[in-house]
Every structure is written in structure tokens, then in C-alpha cells.
Design a protein around this motif. Structure first.
Motif, PDB file in Angstrom:
ATOM      1  N   GLN A 128      59.822  -0.359  43.372  1.00 39.27           N
ATOM      2  CA  GLN A 128      60.066   0.538  44.506  1.00 39.27           C
ATOM      3  C   GLN A 128      61.219   0.032  45.359  1.00 39.27           C
ATOM      4  O   GLN A 128      61.989   0.821  45.891  1.00 39.27           O
ATOM      5  N   ALA A 147      55.977  11.018  45.979  1.00 38.44           N
ATOM      6  CA  ALA A 147      57.383  11.347  46.236  1.00 38.44           C
ATOM      7  C   ALA A 147      58.302  10.381  45.493  1.00 38.44           C
ATOM      8  O   ALA A 147      59.300  10.794  44.889  1.00 38.44           O
ATOM      9  N   PHE A 148      57.964   9.102  45.501  1.00 36.58           N
ATOM     10  CA  PHE A 148      58.770   8.103  44.797  1.00 36.58           C
ATOM     11  C   PHE A 148      58.757   8.359  43.291  1.00 36.58           C
ATOM     12  O   PHE A 148      59.798   8.381  42.641  1.00 36.58           O
ATOM     13  N   SER A 180      45.554   7.172  56.026  1.00 37.62           N
ATOM     14  CA  SER A 180      46.522   6.185  55.578  1.00 37.62           C
ATOM     15  C   SER A 180      46.594   6.167  54.056  1.00 37.62           C
ATOM     16  O   SER A 180      47.670   6.117  53.471  1.00 37.62           O
ATOM     17  N   SER A 197      48.358   9.225  52.908  1.00 36.40           N
ATOM     18  CA  SER A 197      49.776   9.084  53.200  1.00 36.40           C
ATOM     19  C   SER A 197      50.454   8.188  52.162  1.00 36.40           C
ATOM     20  O   SER A 197      51.545   8.493  51.689  1.00 36.40           O
ATOM     21  N   GLN A 198      49.790   7.078  51.807  1.00 39.39           N
ATOM     22  CA  GLN A 198      50.342   6.174  50.799  1.00 39.39           C
ATOM     23  C   GLN A 198      50.445   6.883  49.453  1.00 39.39           C
ATOM     24  O   GLN A 198      51.428   6.720  48.733  1.00 39.39           O
ATOM     25  N   SER A 199      49.428   7.663  49.105  1.00 36.40           N
ATOM     26  CA  SER A 199      49.452   8.404  47.851  1.00 36.40           C
ATOM     27  C   SER A 199      50.609   9.403  47.852  1.00 36.40           C
ATOM     28  O   SER A 199      51.296   9.561  46.840  1.00 36.40           O
ATOM     29  N   GLN A 200      50.836  10.060  48.974  1.00 37.07           N
ATOM     30  CA  GLN A 200      51.936  11.025  49.087  1.00 37.07           C
ATOM     31  C   GLN A 200      53.280  10.324  48.927  1.00 37.07           C
ATOM     32  O   GLN A 200      54.178  10.836  48.268  1.00 37.07           O
ATOM     33  N   GLU A 201      53.410   9.133  49.547  1.00 37.12           N
ATOM     34  CA  GLU A 201      54.656   8.368  49.428  1.00 37.12           C
ATOM     35  C   GLU A 201      54.890   7.964  47.971  1.00 37.12           C
ATOM     36  O   GLU A 201      56.006   8.057  47.473  1.00 37.12           O
ATOM     37  N   ARG A 202      53.836   7.517  47.295  1.00 40.89           N
ATOM     38  CA  ARG A 202      53.952   7.139  45.882  1.00 40.89           C
ATOM     39  C   ARG A 202      54.352   8.348  45.055  1.00 40.89           C
ATOM     40  O   ARG A 202      55.192   8.251  44.166  1.00 40.89           O
TER      41      ARG A 202
END
Length: 166
Positions: free
Chosen positions: A72, A24-25, A14, A17-22
Motif C-alpha cells: 500500500q 478503493a485501494f 472504523s 471505513s478501513q474496509s472501504q479504504e482497502r
């Protein structure tokens, strides 16, 4: 199992995944376009998500600042001396002036909807060298947002700020 403070493989997944989402943003935020890719990962890992409800004051004009925010999701108003001068949306940022110049906040930022931000502290901001690696435009309040002030008001405020920065 089930002990407070223990982590599991799903927690690690998790977090990743959060780091990947950040990541990408952040890669879509114009401010970070010139930041070297390895620094994107370090920044994404260092940022803490913070959520603010409609009507919340996120930062207050003239207070000391120790954090920088990137929106965000959601919208905010920018108030200077009690007057709304701009609106901010996803991808816009605020709070850097206090970190770059070690000065009090130049504006009040108020959530006009539920706002999700990524926040970085002064300590991390300096540790990552963002004060030297990022190209912050000179501005009298905050980045982004659709300006709600007249051109004459914008020129007047701009002149005041330029004379203060000179």
C-alpha cells in the motif's frame, strides 16, 4: 463499557471505513482489474494490514510461503541469491508463487522504507478462488518494480526459470 473485547458503534464504523479504504485501494491495483466486483469486497474484508520497518525482511527466499502481500505504501527490494534484482512500490505485490505452486519462496523481500501491506493467507487465497480468478503473469520473481538487472542477466534468469517451469 470499557471492557476488553467489547465493540462499539465507533469500532464498527472504523472497521467499515478501513474496509472501504482497502476496497478503493484494491480497485486501483492492476492485478485485480479483471476480478469481479463482488470479489473485491470479499478480498478487502479478508486482507489484514501489516506494517514493516525499514530493513525488515518480509519474506525469505527458499522458505515455505503461506501468504500473499500487496504494498500500500513504501518500497522494497527483491533479492535473489543475495543479489538485488528489482524494487517494488505501492500497488506491487509478492508472495503469490508460493501460493500458486506450493513451492518455496523464490526471492527475499526486504523493506527499504517503512512498508504498509495488505496480506492474505493461503487459506483465504484458495477459499476466495484467487488462484483461478486472477491472471498472474509468469515471472521469475515478483511483480512490479523497476528492474535493476541488465537485459542479459534478465534473459539468463528467465531461461533458467522457463526450463524449470517446463
Amino acid at each position: 463499557m470499557g471492557c476488553s473485547g467489547s465493540s462499539s458503534a465507533s469500532d464498527a464504523g472504523s472497521s467499515s471505513s478501513q474496509s472501504q479504504e482497502r476496497l478503493a485501494f484494491l480497485s486501483k491495483v492492476r492485478l485485480f482489474k479483471r476480478l469481479p466486483q463482488p470479489d473485491h469486497r470479499a478480498l478487502a474484508d479478508a486482507m489484514a494490514p501489516q506494517t514493516f520497518q525499514t530493513g525488515s525482511t518480509i519474506i525469505e527466499q527458499n522458505e515455505d510461503g503461506d501468504s500473499f502481500y500487496i504494498i500500500q505504501a513504501g518500497t522494497c527490494d527483491v533479492d535473489i541469491d543475495g543479489k538485488t534484482v528489482a524494487s517494488l512500490k505501492a500497488g506491487d505485490y509478492f508472495g503469490e508463487v508460493a501460493l500458486l505452486r506450493d513451492e518455496p519462496r523464490t526471492a527475499t523481500i526486504r523493506a527499504t522504507s517503512r512498508v504498509e501491506t495488505l496480506m492474505v493467507t493461503r487459506e483465504t487465497f484458495v477459499k476466495l478462488g484467487l488462484n483461478q480468478k486472477l491472471d498472474f503473469p509468469k515471472r521469475w520473481a515478483v511483480a512490479g518494480g523497476g528492474n535493476k538487472v541488465s537485459r542479459s542477466e534478465e534473459r539468463r534468469v528467465g531461461k533458467e526459470c522457463r526450463s524449470r517451469w517446463s
